[in-house]
Design an enzyme around this catalytic site. Structure first.
Site, PDB file in Angstrom:
ATOM      1  N   GLU A 295      -4.600  -2.519  21.169  1.00  0.00           N
ATOM      2  CA  GLU A 295      -3.969  -1.324  21.752  1.00  0.00           C
ATOM      3  C   GLU A 295      -3.999  -1.343  23.280  1.00  0.00           C
ATOM      4  O   GLU A 295      -4.130  -0.320  23.943  1.00  0.00           O
ATOM      5  CB  GLU A 295      -4.606  -0.041  21.197  1.00  0.00           C
ATOM      6  CG  GLU A 295      -4.351   0.115  19.703  1.00  0.00           C
ATOM      7  CD  GLU A 295      -4.875   1.415  19.149  1.00  0.00           C
ATOM      8  OE1 GLU A 295      -4.780   2.444  19.841  1.00  0.00           O
ATOM      9  OE2 GLU A 295      -5.384   1.390  18.015  1.00  0.00           O
TER      10      GLU A 295
ATOM     11  N   ALA B  80       3.204  -2.559  13.347  1.00  0.00           N
ATOM     12  CA  ALA B  80       3.567  -3.953  13.629  1.00  0.00           C
ATOM     13  C   ALA B  80       4.259  -4.049  14.977  1.00  0.00           C
ATOM     14  O   ALA B  80       5.489  -3.977  15.070  1.00  0.00           O
ATOM     15  CB  ALA B  80       4.454  -4.509  12.519  1.00  0.00           C
TER      16      ALA B  80
ATOM     17  N   TRP C 162      -1.288 -10.721  14.323  1.00  0.00           N
ATOM     18  CA  TRP C 162      -2.456  -9.868  14.545  1.00  0.00           C
ATOM     19  C   TRP C 162      -2.162  -8.425  14.139  1.00  0.00           C
ATOM     20  O   TRP C 162      -2.540  -7.467  14.826  1.00  0.00           O
ATOM     21  CB  TRP C 162      -2.936  -9.945  16.000  1.00  0.00           C
ATOM     22  CG  TRP C 162      -3.140 -11.359  16.443  1.00  0.00           C
ATOM     23  CD1 TRP C 162      -4.022 -12.263  15.925  1.00  0.00           C
ATOM     24  CD2 TRP C 162      -2.425 -12.043  17.474  1.00  0.00           C
ATOM     25  NE1 TRP C 162      -3.904 -13.468  16.581  1.00  0.00           N
ATOM     26  CE2 TRP C 162      -2.930 -13.368  17.530  1.00  0.00           C
ATOM     27  CE3 TRP C 162      -1.403 -11.651  18.362  1.00  0.00           C
ATOM     28  CZ2 TRP C 162      -2.455 -14.295  18.428  1.00  0.00           C
ATOM     29  CZ3 TRP C 162      -0.926 -12.591  19.253  1.00  0.00           C
ATOM     30  CH2 TRP C 162      -1.444 -13.892  19.289  1.00  0.00           C
TER      31      TRP C 162
ATOM     32  N   ILE D 139     -32.790  -6.270  23.369  1.00  0.00           N
ATOM     33  CA  ILE D 139     -34.071  -5.605  23.126  1.00  0.00           C
ATOM     34  C   ILE D 139     -34.639  -6.017  21.769  1.00  0.00           C
ATOM     35  O   ILE D 139     -35.853  -6.184  21.618  1.00  0.00           O
ATOM     36  CB  ILE D 139     -33.899  -4.075  23.223  1.00  0.00           C
ATOM     37  CG1 ILE D 139     -33.634  -3.665  24.680  1.00  0.00           C
ATOM     38  CG2 ILE D 139     -35.112  -3.333  22.682  1.00  0.00           C
ATOM     39  CD1 ILE D 139     -33.209  -2.227  24.856  1.00  0.00           C
TER      40      ILE D 139
ATOM     41  N   SER E 192      -0.121  -7.550  24.665  1.00  0.00           N
ATOM     42  CA  SER E 192      -0.199  -6.405  25.556  1.00  0.00           C
ATOM     43  C   SER E 192       1.126  -6.132  26.256  1.00  0.00           C
ATOM     44  O   SER E 192       1.422  -4.991  26.603  1.00  0.00           O
ATOM     45  CB  SER E 192      -1.306  -6.631  26.595  1.00  0.00           C
ATOM     46  OG  SER E 192      -2.572  -6.661  25.975  1.00  0.00           O
TER      47      SER E 192
ATOM     48  N   ARG F 274     -41.886  -1.717  18.041  1.00  0.00           N
ATOM     49  CA  ARG F 274     -42.238  -3.112  18.324  1.00  0.00           C
ATOM     50  C   ARG F 274     -43.267  -3.174  19.449  1.00  0.00           C
ATOM     51  O   ARG F 274     -43.058  -2.610  20.526  1.00  0.00           O
ATOM     52  CB  ARG F 274     -40.983  -3.880  18.718  1.00  0.00           C
ATOM     53  CG  ARG F 274     -41.238  -5.317  19.171  1.00  0.00           C
ATOM     54  CD  ARG F 274     -41.480  -6.222  17.975  1.00  0.00           C
ATOM     55  NE  ARG F 274     -41.297  -7.620  18.350  1.00  0.00           N
ATOM     56  CZ  ARG F 274     -42.259  -8.408  18.827  1.00  0.00           C
ATOM     57  NH1 ARG F 274     -43.486  -7.926  19.000  1.00  0.00           N
ATOM     58  NH2 ARG F 274     -42.005  -9.662  19.139  1.00  0.00           N
TER      59      ARG F 274
ATOM     60  N   SER G 196       2.510  -6.248  17.874  1.00  0.00           N
ATOM     61  CA  SER G 196       2.150  -7.505  18.544  1.00  0.00           C
ATOM     62  C   SER G 196       2.868  -8.706  17.937  1.00  0.00           C
ATOM     63  O   SER G 196       3.159  -8.753  16.741  1.00  0.00           O
ATOM     64  CB  SER G 196       0.645  -7.734  18.458  1.00  0.00           C
ATOM     65  OG  SER G 196      -0.056  -6.736  19.162  1.00  0.00           O
ATOM     66  N   GLU G 197       3.122  -9.692  18.802  1.00  0.00           N
ATOM     67  CA  GLU G 197       3.760 -10.934  18.400  1.00  0.00           C
ATOM     68  C   GLU G 197       3.018 -12.106  19.030  1.00  0.00           C
ATOM     69  O   GLU G 197       2.201 -11.904  19.942  1.00  0.00           O
ATOM     70  CB  GLU G 197       5.230 -10.943  18.842  1.00  0.00           C
ATOM     71  CG  GLU G 197       6.056  -9.845  18.214  1.00  0.00           C
ATOM     72  CD  GLU G 197       7.515  -9.884  18.660  1.00  0.00           C
ATOM     73  OE1 GLU G 197       7.870 -10.795  19.448  1.00  0.00           O
ATOM     74  OE2 GLU G 197       8.286  -9.015  18.227  1.00  0.00           O
TER      75      GLU G 197
END
Length: 395
Positions: free
Chosen positions: A379, A138, A174, A353, A146, A283, A140-141
Site C-alpha cells: 500500500e 489487484a 503480489w 531483549i 508503488s 529473565r 500491483s504488477e
C-alpha cells in the site's frame, strides 16, 4: 500448526496492556478489549488449524459470523476509518492472521462500496459481510508496484462483432488472496500513454474465462499470488466508478486503508512490547532481572514512547478522514510511515531483549519479525509515503 501468539490464549487479554489514545471513548476502549478476547479465544484457533499461505475460509466466515466485517461495511454504507483502525489494532495484537483476513476483505471490497453500482453492491457486499465471498485488490504488477500510474495491464476495446466492453491482457503480481479469491477489483489501462488518467477499475469475478494465476511464497505465509489475464472479458456493467477514473478509485481506497495499516503495526508493536516487558521482568542476568539494567530499561521506555506516538498519529489520521478534513492524503501517509517504521524498530528491539529464544521458530517474536516487514512495502512503500508527505506540504 501452533500459533506463535498462543502463549496467553487460556486467559483473556489484560486491558492494562492496551494503552489507547486519550481521545478514545470508554465504549471504544471496552470494544477493543472485547475484540482482543474474541481474537484470542475464537479466531486464533481457526488460524492455528489452517494451511499457511492459503485463504482461510473458516476464519473469514468467523469474521462475518461475529459481526466484524459488518463493522467494516456498516448498513448505513459509511465506512469509518476509526472503527477500521480499532479493529485492526486489536486483532493485530492477538491474531495477525485474523487481522490480515479482515483487512483484505475490506481492501478488496471497498471500491465496490464506494464506487460500485447498486447492482454490484447488492451482488457482492452481503456476501463479503457474511464472510462467504473472498475479495482481492489487484493493483500491483511486476513493473508497477508503488508507481501505480505505470501499470500495464491492458483493457483492449472489444471488436465490432463482440458485445460492448473490453478484454484484459497482462499480469498482476503480489496480489493478496490471489488466486483463490471469489472476485477481484482490477485496475487496467484503458487509454495508452495517459498515465494516471487512463486507468479504469473493473469488478472481475474469479470464474471469468481467461483468468488464471498461481500462488507465491513470501517470508510470511500469507495468501499472495500472481494473476494472468488472457483476454478476460469485462463489460460496462463491470466498471467501478467511471471509465478512465480508476486511479481515483485506488487513491480513495488507499487513503482510507493506509492509517489502518499503521493501526495493524501499532497492534504488533504492543504485542512485542508486552512480551519484552514480561521477559525483562522474569529473565535474570548479571545478578538481577534484565529490567534493572539501564540499557534494557531505557530501550523499553523508547519502545513504549514510540508505540504510543504511533497510535496517536494513526488515530488522528483516522479521525480526520471520518470528519472529511483537508489533507487526508498527507495524514494517512504520515500514519502509515511512522507506525510501520516504529513497529519494525519495536519488534527488532524486543527480539534483541529476548536473545536467541526469540529466534526459535514458532516464537511470537519470530512470527512478528516476519509479519512486520511487509507493512513497510505494501500500500505504498515507506519511500513513497515520504514523497506523498513532502508533496502535500507544498500543496
Amino acid at each position: 500448526m501452533s500459533s506463535p501468539q498462543g502463549a496467553t490464549e487460556e486467559r483473556p487479554p489484560s486491558r492494562a496492556s492496551l494503552v489507547s489514545p486519550a481521545s478514545l471513548t470508554p465504549e471504544q476502549r471496552a470494544w477493543t478489549a472485547t475484540l482482543r478476547t474474541l481474537a484470542a479465544r475464537r479466531l486464533r484457533p481457526l488460524a492455528e488449524a489452517a494451511e499457511p499461505g492459503r485463504v482461510n475460509r473458516p476464519l473469514v466466515a468467523a469474521l462475518g459470523e461475529h459481526g466484524l466485517l459488518a463493522r467494516v461495511f456498516p448498513a448505513d454504507g459509511v465506512v469509518r476509518a476509526v472503527d477500521l483502525c480499532l479493529l485492526r489494532e486489536a486483532l493485530g495484537q492477538e491474531c495477525t492472521e485474523a487481522e490480515t483476513a479482515l483487512a483484505l476483505q475490506g481492501l478488496g471490497a471497498h471500491p465496490i462500496a464506494a464506487s460500485g453500482t447498486e447492482a454490484q453492491r447488492a451482488r457482492w457486499l452481503p456476501e463479503v459481510v457474511a464472510g462467504r465471498a473472498v475479495a482481492a485488490f489487484a493493483l500491483s504488477e511486476p513493473e508497477a508496484g508503488s508507481d501505480a500510474a505505470a501499470l500495464r495491464l491492458r483493457a483492449e476495446p472489444a471488436g465490432p462483432s463482440e458485445p460492448p466492453g473490453w478484454t484484459l491482457h497482462g499480469e498482476k503480481q503480489w496480489i493478496s488472496n490471489a488466486p483463490e479469491a471469489d472476485f477481484y477489483t482490477v485496475f487496467a489501462r484503458t487509454r495508452p500513454d495517459a498515465g494516471a488518467h487512463g486507468v479504469t477499475a473493473f469488478l472481475v469475478p474469479a470464474d471469468r474465462p481467461g483468468l488464471g494465476g498461481r500462488p507465491l511464497d513470501l517470508i510470511a505465509p500469507h495468501p499472495v499470488g500472481l494473476l494472468t489475464f488472457d483476454g478476460v472479458p469485462v463489460g460496462p456493467d463491470d466498471v467501478l466508478g467511471e471509465v478512465d477514473g480508476g486511479f481515483g478509485v485506488a487513491l480513495r481506497t488507499l487513503d482510507l486503508f493506509r492509517p489502518s495499516v499503521g493501526a495493524f503495526a501499532v497492534g504488533m508493536s504492543r504485542a512485542a512490547l508486552r512480551a519484552a516487558l514480561a521477559h525483562a521482568a522474569e529473565r535474570h542476568a548479571f545478578g538481577g532481572p534484565l529490567k534493572d539494567l539501564q540499557a534494557v530499561s531505557h530501550q523499553l521506555a523508547d519502545m513504549a514512547t514510540r508505540t504510543e506516538a504511533a497510535a496517536l498519529l494513526v488515530h488522528a489520521a483516522a479521525t480526520a478522514y471520518d470528519a472529511g478534513e483537508p489533507g487526508v492524503a498527507g495524514r494517512s501517509a504520515m500514519a502509515k510511515l511512522y507506525a510501520t517504521e516504529t513497529a519494525q524498530y519495536v519488534i527488532d528491539a524486543a527480539l534483541q531483549i529476548h536473545g536467541a529464544r526469540g529466534l526459535e521458530q514458532g516464537h511470537l517474536l519470530e512470527h512478528l519479525y516476519r509479519e512486520v516487514r511487509a507493512t513497510r512495502i505494501y500500500e505504498g512503500a515507506t519511500e513513497v509515503q515520504r514523497t506523498i508527505i513532502a508533496r502535500e506540504l507544498y500543496r
